[in-house]
Design a protein around this motif. Sequence first.
Motif: not given
Length: 552
Positions: A39-49, A186-193, A235-244
């Motif tokens: 779900g939302e923010g999974v890429a950021a959580r993955a990188l943090a691990s 960047i990774a999360a934005a690319r994934a959305r695109v 619209a997708a890139l204008a939405q906030p991305l989760l960082v942690g």
Amino acid sequence: MGIEAERATLFIVSGAARSAGDAAVGDLPGWRIVADEGGEGVAARALASRPALLLVDGRGDPAGGLAGVRALGGLAGATGGALLAVVDDGAALDELHVAGATHFLIDRGDPAELHQAIRFAARTPPREPGERRGRGIGISVEAGDAEAWIGSRLAAGTPVGVLMIALSRLDILNAARGRAVGDALIAAARARVEAITLALLGPAGFVAAPTGGDMIVASAAAPATLATLAAALDAALAQPLLVGARQAVLGSRWGMAASGPDDDAARLLRRAGEALVAAKASDGAMIRVAGPEGAAPLDSLAIDLHLAIERGEIDVLFQPQARIDTRTITGVEALARWHHGRLGPLGADALFAAADRADLGIALSDHIQRLVLARVAAWPAALSALRVSLNLTAGDLGRPGFAALFLDRVAASGVPFDRLTVEITETGAIRNLEAAAEVLATLRAAEVRVALDDFGTGYSSLAYLTALPLDYLKLDKALACGIAATARQRGVVRAVMTLARSLDLPVIAEGVETDTQRALLAAEGCAYLQGYWLAEPLDEAALAAMVEGTRC
């Protein structure tokens, strides 16, 4: 992402049928398992691990597995790591590969086989960041791959649209939260695109990520589809991305171009790139659209310009300037025109843009100056009292010895120095304000007057007023035309007029189109006007007839 000396981290995204990581892989000695529901923010959580390996378990939930791969594919591509997809069968392997999976296992119920696949994927040498295998959405880091994809579609007669997207604010974000967070974004934005492009277009879409926060999105579909895709991505890139546990929003700038009848892949990408450059340079417009279908590519115009001068295709017209209260014509501005053999009349913007591309800016400016001076020197008596304004470019102001060269050119033409006004724009002088001031001071000492063009459009206007020797301000046409719109805009014009009066600088309003605008500008103290309310740019015969008519 590399295996740590003791316990490497395996980051697992499990589908709805398998919610726990240990249930997905069983006992796996030497690994620290981090389970995530996606779900939302999974890429950021993955990188943090700090994972050694990404695993998406799609057994029992093919759709959830594909969504998980799409969400993590950008991270794997950006970091060069491996992404293992575990599935029940091979029905969706192509889609998973396109979405970013680097390794696959079709589960046959043998835990040892799964553990072996994990070890194999983790031991695979890391790829260069951004590298992806295969052909499809998001798999390319090279603009050349995008060019090949586009070229094949154009060759088949399919219309192609291109979006060039540049993520912004990355330097600020990296400074505030660290490079790892920036990479995750960047990774999360690319994934959305990638996910949106694949969902809307399927194989008719292509996403490449050449460098950093840059992306190229191509649509081999009807032209209207490009607008739909752009709206969805915006619209997708204008939405906030989760960082942690925190949110961040990335800015972006966009260039858009749709293929025309004469476009090949290189031209289409070039036009989209030029639109992106314009968007980056703009104070307001985040998205720029390249010229309409059939517009000449700038490279083509640059080639044509090499022959245009010798063919006599470059000409000048003269737009009258008059006192705002009496309509008496007091001068003209010389405006360059290009009578292109194939495209017809082209204005100064296209002309000088082509000159810049061809490195002919200095040569073109010299040609236009000589042309204007030769025309003015041959004017009949009816025009002999008019002042003539001509534009100097940034290249002119930066040339060593230009002031002496220009004055010698004027002297040789026989046109009196005191009949000339040179106009400069803020963008023309900003490169070297001190050098520009020195050139203009030399010209003024010879009785050539100086006007600051497009005043009120740039952040540096006030600095120019103190640094440059000036005789006139030319009020930008956007301010002149907007004076009748709102009280706020009239207030801005009033402020400019007050400032000009305090410096004893007469104001020439450009682009005046209606009598209401003229009357309001006159009430605010504007001295002169120029624009279609008075006259369009004219040749000498029409100008002489107009001057004679105003004297009758």
